[in-house]
Design a protein around this motif. Sequence first.
Motif, PDB file in Angstrom:
ATOM      1  N   GLY A 139     -13.491  -6.813   7.477  1.00  0.00           N
ATOM      2  CA  GLY A 139     -14.804  -6.255   7.214  1.00  0.00           C
ATOM      3  C   GLY A 139     -15.453  -5.764   8.483  1.00  0.00           C
ATOM      4  N   ASP A 140     -16.738  -5.447   8.390  1.00  0.00           N
ATOM      5  CA  ASP A 140     -17.482  -4.959   9.550  1.00  0.00           C
ATOM      6  C   ASP A 140     -18.671  -5.880   9.787  1.00  0.00           C
ATOM      7  N   THR A 141     -18.566  -6.719  10.790  1.00  0.00           N
ATOM      8  CA  THR A 141     -19.626  -7.685  11.109  1.00  0.00           C
ATOM      9  C   THR A 141     -20.561  -7.177  12.201  1.00  0.00           C
ATOM     10  N   SER A 142     -20.401  -5.932  12.623  1.00  0.00           N
ATOM     11  CA  SER A 142     -21.199  -5.440  13.744  1.00  0.00           C
ATOM     12  C   SER A 142     -22.694  -5.515  13.461  1.00  0.00           C
ATOM     13  N   GLY A 143     -23.086  -5.304  12.212  1.00  0.00           N
ATOM     14  CA  GLY A 143     -24.499  -5.336  11.869  1.00  0.00           C
ATOM     15  C   GLY A 143     -25.150  -6.683  12.092  1.00  0.00           C
ATOM     16  N   ARG A 144     -24.370  -7.751  12.102  1.00  0.00           N
ATOM     17  CA  ARG A 144     -24.937  -9.078  12.353  1.00  0.00           C
ATOM     18  C   ARG A 144     -25.489  -9.190  13.760  1.00  0.00           C
ATOM     19  N   PHE A 145     -25.016  -8.300  14.656  1.00  0.00           N
ATOM     20  CA  PHE A 145     -25.485  -8.297  16.038  1.00  0.00           C
ATOM     21  C   PHE A 145     -26.330  -7.053  16.336  1.00  0.00           C
ATOM     22  N   ALA A 146     -26.714  -6.324  15.265  1.00  0.00           N
ATOM     23  CA  ALA A 146     -27.429  -5.050  15.406  1.00  0.00           C
ATOM     24  C   ALA A 146     -26.607  -4.037  16.186  1.00  0.00           C
ATOM     25  N   LEU A 147     -25.277  -4.169  16.097  1.00  0.00           N
ATOM     26  CA  LEU A 147     -24.369  -3.235  16.751  1.00  0.00           C
ATOM     27  C   LEU A 147     -23.880  -2.192  15.751  1.00  0.00           C
ATOM     28  N   LEU A 148     -23.122  -1.226  16.226  1.00  0.00           N
ATOM     29  CA  LEU A 148     -22.665  -0.109  15.406  1.00  0.00           C
ATOM     30  C   LEU A 148     -21.144  -0.118  15.279  1.00  0.00           C
ATOM     31  N   PRO A 149     -20.602   0.551  14.256  1.00  0.00           N
ATOM     32  CA  PRO A 149     -19.145   0.700  14.126  1.00  0.00           C
ATOM     33  C   PRO A 149     -18.646   1.795  15.067  1.00  0.00           C
ATOM     34  N   ASP A 150     -18.811   1.538  16.377  1.00  0.00           N
ATOM     35  CA  ASP A 150     -18.670   2.607  17.362  1.00  0.00           C
ATOM     36  C   ASP A 150     -17.272   2.766  17.937  1.00  0.00           C
ATOM     37  N   GLU A 151     -16.337   1.896  17.575  1.00  0.00           N
ATOM     38  CA  GLU A 151     -14.979   2.044  18.107  1.00  0.00           C
ATOM     39  C   GLU A 151     -14.182   3.115  17.368  1.00  0.00           C
ATOM     40  N   GLY A 152     -14.709   3.595  16.269  1.00  0.00           N
ATOM     41  CA  GLY A 152     -14.014   4.547  15.414  1.00  0.00           C
ATOM     42  C   GLY A 152     -14.232   4.249  13.948  1.00  0.00           C
ATOM     43  N   GLY A 153     -14.916   3.142  13.681  1.00  0.00           N
ATOM     44  CA  GLY A 153     -15.165   2.747  12.300  1.00  0.00           C
ATOM     45  C   GLY A 153     -15.986   3.757  11.524  1.00  0.00           C
ATOM     46  N   GLY A 154     -16.909   4.435  12.202  1.00  0.00           N
ATOM     47  CA  GLY A 154     -17.722   5.433  11.510  1.00  0.00           C
ATOM     48  C   GLY A 154     -16.895   6.568  10.942  1.00  0.00           C
ATOM     49  N   TRP A 155     -15.710   6.792  11.489  1.00  0.00           N
ATOM     50  CA  TRP A 155     -14.791   7.822  11.001  1.00  0.00           C
ATOM     51  C   TRP A 155     -13.724   7.212  10.097  1.00  0.00           C
ATOM     52  N   LEU A 156     -13.202   6.049  10.489  1.00  0.00           N
ATOM     53  CA  LEU A 156     -12.076   5.444   9.781  1.00  0.00           C
ATOM     54  C   LEU A 156     -12.496   4.753   8.480  1.00  0.00           C
TER      55      LEU A 156
END
Length: 268
Positions: A139-156
């Motif tokens: 899953g994507d837990t980045s939001g728990r730290f107010a972070l973004l899917p910035d490694e490539g998740g926004g595309w993948l």
Amino acid sequence: MSEHAPLIIETPATYIRRIRLNRPKQMNAYTTQMCDAMCDELDAYLKDDDLRVLIVTGEGRGFCAGGDVSNADTDRAHLMSQQLSHAREMRDGMHKVIQTLHHLDKPIIAAINGPAVAGGLALALACDFRIAAASAKLGDTSGRFALLPDEGGGWLFPRAMGLDKALQMTLLAETYSADEAMTLGLVTQVVEDDTLEATALELATRLAAQSPLAVRLAKSMMRNGLDLTLEQSQREAALAVMIANPSDDVAEGVKAFFEKRAPVFSGK
């Protein structure tokens, strides 16, 4: 290799290379050092014609927990004072790893032995096949730290599971069981934990037995075809045929068919 090395490199069978992310106490959260080592190993895999398949997995209980946030305060101070250098670190770090994996024309298998979240999920999705242990969480837990899917998740992420499901996963910081992840399109296959390595190696062995030339050309055609029209893809296919059809491997494949035996491909 030292237990402190960021990667463990293995050759479990002929033609097959395995990379283990080696920060088990941190669930293999990546660092700049790990990204640098990954880029070096991916380059070596690409250039070595004796290597036909790559397996990426994690040491210990995790696949990859994304970026290491254990020094969050220090990292934030660095980011706030040197935004451009931080952007360069991302470009030359995990961004480069994800792009290299995505564009490699040799097959790559992710053997997901444990949590693959945030950047770890992006890492898995940049591979061609994803075999997950039944106990793995994705899953994507980045939001728990107010972070973004910035490694490539926004595309993948949207390409793997559709935009609505990707938005739900990222905006709500959701994680899923391996079976749920397969239903969502994030995983190719789910197996029992104790059979994960054997299953990944079996798939790698099957891939390694194919013509490496045909595999690389076919993978490139399909990857590139996602961003091409049908006509553009067919033109690319016609050019690839000019490379593949005169090869020794095609001659061997035809000969083996008439001799009723398994072909032995050389990649020439």
